[in-house]
Design an enzyme around this catalytic site. Structure first.
Site, PDB file in Angstrom:
ATOM      1  N   CYS A  85       0.650  -0.814   0.076  1.00  0.00           N
ATOM      2  CA  CYS A  85       0.211  -0.329   0.155  1.00  0.00           C
ATOM      3  C   CYS A  85       0.919   1.177   0.159  1.00  0.00           C
ATOM      4  O   CYS A  85       1.368   1.804  -0.988  1.00  0.00           O
ATOM      5  CB  CYS A  85      -0.795   0.019   1.354  1.00  0.00           C
ATOM      6  SG  CYS A  85      -2.082   1.239   0.689  1.00  0.00           S
ATOM      7  N   HIS A 194      -3.255  -5.547   1.382  1.00  0.00           N
ATOM      8  CA  HIS A 194      -2.347  -5.957   2.305  1.00  0.00           C
ATOM      9  C   HIS A 194      -2.255  -7.145   3.221  1.00  0.00           C
ATOM     10  O   HIS A 194      -3.249  -7.527   3.493  1.00  0.00           O
ATOM     11  CB  HIS A 194      -3.025  -4.971   4.035  1.00  0.00           C
ATOM     12  CG  HIS A 194      -2.962  -3.846   3.303  1.00  0.00           C
ATOM     13  ND1 HIS A 194      -2.259  -2.620   4.029  1.00  0.00           N
ATOM     14  CD2 HIS A 194      -3.542  -3.275   2.828  1.00  0.00           C
ATOM     15  CE1 HIS A 194      -2.233  -1.512   4.051  1.00  0.00           C
ATOM     16  NE2 HIS A 194      -2.788  -1.328   2.763  1.00  0.00           N
ATOM     17  N   GLU A 196      -0.795  -8.582   4.704  1.00  0.00           N
ATOM     18  CA  GLU A 196      -0.399  -9.144   6.798  1.00  0.00           C
ATOM     19  C   GLU A 196      -1.753  -8.911   7.773  1.00  0.00           C
ATOM     20  O   GLU A 196      -1.400  -9.193   8.782  1.00  0.00           O
ATOM     21  CB  GLU A 196       0.682  -8.057   6.796  1.00  0.00           C
ATOM     22  CG  GLU A 196      -0.007  -5.794   7.475  1.00  0.00           C
ATOM     23  CD  GLU A 196      -0.442  -5.234   6.138  1.00  0.00           C
ATOM     24  OE1 GLU A 196      -0.173  -6.238   4.538  1.00  0.00           O
ATOM     25  OE2 GLU A 196      -0.254  -4.339   5.731  1.00  0.00           O
TER      26      GLU A 196
END
Lengths: 227, 78
Positions: A85, A194, A196
Site C-alpha cells: 500500500c 494488505h 499482513e
C-alpha cells in the site's frame, strides 16, 4: 532470518507486518525511518498506512528518509523488499518500481476483502503460490490507482512483471486491473492490498483467511529457510 | 526575497478524478460552457538571494513533481 519492517511517522500497519513476519517464522526487526542502517536484516517490508502524512504526494517525502537511502542500495543489490500500500507508493517514488499510484478513480476510499489472481510466482515474495491461484486479501486505500504509460504497461505484461491482478471488480480504477508488480530481478514487489491482514484465520477475510501469510513464508523460502 | 513559482500538472493522458469531479459539479452551478477541468499544484519557492531557476528546476524534478505522471513549469514571479 530477520525481516525488517520500517516505521515512518504515520505508519499504522507496521505492527501487523511485524506480527505476520513472526507468524511466518522470521524474527521481526523494527526499523525507524531515520535509521541509517538496516540492522543486518535479510528482507525488508515497507508497511501501509501513510508516511509523513504524504503531504506532497504519497511516498514522495518518505522516499528521502535515511533508511530509504540504505534500502534503495540494498534492493539494487538483491535484498528482498516488499512494499504494501503506502510502501508500494514509496517504492514507485524511489524508482525501484515503475509507474505511480494516484487517487482512486471514483475518489472514494475503498476497503473490502478483495479477490486476486496470482499472475507471477517468480519473485521472492510470491514463490509459495501457484500461478493462476485465486486468493483473498483485504484492500483499503484512497490512492491505489496504478498508472503507467502504455509502453511501460506493455513491458510489464510482456516480462511477466504483473504479480497480482484484481478479480471480481477493480477497487480503485488501476490500469489493467493491476494490484501488484515486481522489479526485473523479482526481489522487489509492490502490492496495494494488505497481505499482513490475512495471516490468521480469526481475523483474516472470509473465503481466504490466511492467504497473505504465503508472501512472508515465500520470502523465507527464497532465503533458504525450510517451511 | 525572490519568488520562483513551480506549476505542477498531471500529464494530459493521466486521469484527473479531482478535476473530473469538479467538472461534474459545474452544471449544478448553472455552468454549461466548461468542457473539462484539470487540477494541479502551484508551489512558491522563496529564495534568500537571487532566484535560481536552475536550482528550482532541479528541486521540481527531484521532489515537487513525479515526472512519471506530472509535468512542471518553473518561472520567476515578477
Amino acid at each position: 532470518m530477520k525481516i525488517g519492517v520500517v516505521t515512518f511517522p504515520g505508519s499504522l500497519d507496521d505492527g501487523d507486518a511485524r506480527r505476520a513476519a513472526g507468524l511466518a517464522g522470521a524474527e521481526a526487526v523494527q526499523l525507524w525511518h531515520a535509521d541509517a542502517d538496516l540492522k543486518g536484516v535479510d528482507a525488508v517490508v515497507l508497511p501501509g498506512g501513510f508516511s509523513y502524512g504524504d503531504y506532497l504526494r504519497c511516498g514522495a517525502i518518505a522516499r528521502f528518509s535515511p533508511v530509504m537511502e540504505k534500502i534503495i542500495d540494498a534492493a539494487n543489490g538483491g535484498l528482498p523488499v516488499l512494499g504494501i500500500c503506502n510502501g508500494f507508493q514509496v517504492l514507485c517514488e524511489a524508482h525501484l518500481l515503475p509507474g505511480a499510484l494516484l487517487r482512486n478513480s471514483h475518489l472514494h476510499f475503498r476497503n473490502r476483502d478483495q479477490k486476486l489472481k496470482v499472475e507471477n510466482t517468480s519473485t521472492a515474495w510470491t514463490s509459495g503460490y501457484t500461478e493462476g491461484q485465486e486468493i483473498v486479501i483485504p484492500v483499503k486505500n484512497g490512492e491505489g490507482c496504478y498508472q503507467a504509460d502504455e509502453h511501460t504497461l506493455d513491458a510489464l505484461e510482456a516480462e511477466g512483471r504483473v504479480v497480482m491482478r484484481y478479480l471480481d471488480g477493480n477497487p480503485n480504477g488501476s490500469q489493467r486491473d493491476i494490484a501488484g508488480i515486481r522489479n526485473e530481478a523479482g526481489n522487489v514487489v509492490g502490492l496495494m492490498p494488505h497481505p499482513e491482514h490475512a495471516t490468521e484465520a480469526l481475523t483474516g477475510p472470509f473465503g481466504g483467511g490466511v492467504d497473505g501469510l504465503v508472501m512472508f513464508t515465500s520470502v523465507l523460502a527464497s532465503l533458504g529457510v525450510k517451511a | 526575497m525572490a519568488r520562483v513559482v513551480v506549476d505542477v500538472m498531471l500529464k494530459p493522458e493521466i486521469l484527473d478524478p479531482q478535476g473530473q469531479a469538479v467538472a461534474n459539479a459545474l452544471p449544478r452551478l448553472g455552468v454549461t460552457e466548461v468542457a473539462s477541468v484539470r487540477i494541479g499544484k502551484r508551489i512558491e519557492l522563496e529564495f534568500t538571494g537571487e532566484p535560481d531557476l536552475e536550482k528550482a528546476r532541479e528541486i521540481a524534478d527531484k521532489l515537487l513533481a513525479n515526472t512519471v505522471i506530472e509535468s512542471f513549469d518553473v518561472r520567476v514571479e515578477k
